[in-house]
Scaffold this motif. Structure first.
Motif, PDB file in Angstrom:
ATOM      1  N   PRO A 166       0.801  -1.235   0.000  1.00  0.00           N
ATOM      2  CA  PRO A 166       0.000   0.000   0.000  1.00  0.00           C
ATOM      3  C   PRO A 166       0.824   1.270   0.000  1.00  0.00           C
ATOM      4  N   HIS A 380      -6.149   1.554  -3.537  1.00  0.00           N
ATOM      5  CA  HIS A 380      -6.425   1.416  -2.105  1.00  0.00           C
ATOM      6  C   HIS A 380      -7.902   1.119  -1.826  1.00  0.00           C
ATOM      7  N   ARG A 384      -9.500  -6.932  -1.606  1.00  0.00           N
ATOM      8  CA  ARG A 384      -8.509  -7.933  -1.985  1.00  0.00           C
ATOM      9  C   ARG A 384      -9.179  -9.129  -2.679  1.00  0.00           C
ATOM     10  N   ASN A 451      -8.853  -2.416   3.554  1.00  0.00           N
ATOM     11  CA  ASN A 451      -7.420  -2.264   3.320  1.00  0.00           C
ATOM     12  C   ASN A 451      -6.786  -1.380   4.394  1.00  0.00           C
TER      13      ASN A 451
END
Length: 457
Positions: A166, A380, A384, A451
């Motif tokens: 990230p 971001h 996932r 995230n």
């Protein structure tokens, strides 16, 4: 185990769980090279040569009133190019979600990326055969190439969350854009040498343009080999189905899933609006310069070369600004600059290259950074395991839904015969996009996607 599975399982790198810094860097370096490969299409073909050249072919084939009649439909010759861009985008809208769904279902991004890249490269190389009155062939090849680059970018962008942590993504995304602008600048220098010296090479002006168009396709295809060798496919998420047959079902499921992330959708809406303006400026700048301002092709090439050189610095510089002020604030600042650029462009005097160069410099400084930071900011906001699906929606906003700007631009010219009126209409895209982006609480959006929230965003 079939051959395809065996290829996926080949020990060309560590597993996803055992990724180390060295493995990530190797993939990142390979990933940069797809920008290096396909950006030449965006610069040499889309931004510089094909607009004015296709317009000239259409005008040569036009009737006494300045209209061509593809399939019996009256189209002003100067509107053919933006209309072809719009058609290519509609086709891309259909194909991109299918490509994203197929990649996530099968875990096989690379074969899909290769297919899209080489179809686009072949269509671009085929532009060598555009001459005479072949405006329909030119429109067809442009539609195929432009749709292909959009599909390939869905798959390319979907790698970003997998190859960068990230806190790395702003920098990695910005370096990718910088690679692209570097290759674009280098090839434009070669184009400039060939075009300005075409007589000494024994070529006509048309021959030189067609070689420049075709060479972009060859470059695209050749350098696509690097990412195809470096990037690796990940195992598909458990429960995946056959990709192609379930493409439309997966698209509907993706849209339903995105309703669970309304803040991600809010960002996409903002990006859709302001990026439509960006893409239209990129694709129509040379036509505006040649048709409205009366600038020659050499001036247009050098102006776009200036954009390419400054865009490298702009992408890297805005990446550094994002580390200090956050990606959202930096993007908002760039949109203010875009608005000022368009207002200045409306008042540019005809036949004055110096003013056009000044505008090109301003575009270069904000172009790469606004696009790179938008991509990294969106990464971001992606849950996932759904990277390709969500990046297909992003790419629809980036390229796939950027049909309204060219359509409005083409209609404005068709109705008024003035490119100045057309360029002024694009201001609304940046103004409205700024308002929508300012209202997105990005830190909450990142957390809502599950995230980790970077320190600066």
């Amino acid at each position: 185990m079939n051959a395809e599975t065996a290829d996926t399982a080949e020990p060309t790198g560590p597993t996803e769980e055992s990724d180390g810094a060295a493995s990530r860097r190797r993939e990142q370096r390979g990933w940069y090279f797809y920008d290096f490969a396909c950006s030449v299409y965006s610069t040499s073909v889309l931004t510089v040569f094909i607009g004015p050249y296709l317009t000239s072919i259409a005008k040569a084939a036009a009737d006494a009133d300045g209209f061509v009649h593809p399939f019996g439909i009256p189209v002003r010759a100067g509107s053919l190019f933006p209309y072809a861009i719009s058609v290519s985008v509609v086709i891309a809208v259909i194909l991109m979600p299918l490509a994203g769904a197929a990649a996530d279902r099968t875990g096989r991004k690379k074969p899909l990326l290769a297919t899209a890249a080489y179809v686009g490269a072949a269509a671009t190389t085929g532009m060598f055969f555009l001459d005479g009155h072949r405006y329909l062939l030119g429109a067809f090849l442009l539609i195929v190439a432009n749709a292909s680059v959009s599909v390939s970018m869905v798959l390319y962008n979907a790698y970003l969350p997998q190859i960068a942590e990230p806190d790395e993504r702003d920098a990695v995304s910005s370096r990718g854009w910088a690679f692209g602008y570097t290759s674009g600048a280098f090839v434009l220098v070669l184009n400039l040498v060939l075009y300005t010296g075409h007589d000494s090479f024994g070529l006509s002006e048309s021959d030189a343009v067609r070689i420049c168009l075709a060479s972009a396709g060859v470059w695209w295809g050749a350098f696509t080999i690097v990412p195809l060798r470096r990037l690796r496919d990940r195992k598909a998420a458990p429960g995946g189905e056959g990709a192609v047959g379930s493409g439309w079902r997966q698209l509907l499921a993706t849209l339903r899933d995105m309703r669970r992330h309304p803040l991600t959708l809010s960002f996409l809406l903002a990006y859709l609006v302001y990026n439509d303006g960006v893409q239209t400026v990129i694709s129509q700048a040379s036509v505006y310069g040649s048709e409205e301002l009366g600038l020659d092709q050499t001036t247009l090439i050098t102006a776009v070369l200036l954009v390419q050189v400054l865009a490298v610095a702009g992408a890297l510089g805005m990446g550094r600004l994002a580390r200090t002020y956050g990606a959202k604030r930096t993007i908002l600042g760039s949109l203010v600059v875009w608005t000022l650029i368009l207002l200045a462009g409306y008042f540019l005097p005809a036949g004055e290259p110096a003013f056009f160069y000044a505008l090109a410099a301003a575009i270069g400084l904000v172009l790469g950074g606004s696009q790179a930071l938008s991509r990294s900011l969106f990464s971001h906001l992606v849950p996932r395991g759904k990277e390709a699906e969500y990046f297909s929606a992003y790419e629809m906003s980036d390229r796939g839904l950027s049909w309204l700007g060219p359509l409005v631009f083409g209609l404005a010219y068709q109705l008024t015969g003035s490119y100045r009126d057309a360029i002024l209409s694009l201001v609304v895209f940046f103004a409205l996009g700024s308002v929508l982006l300012a209202r997105v609480p990005v830190r909450r959006a990142v957390a809502a996607a599950g995230n980790p929230v970077p320190e600066r965003i």
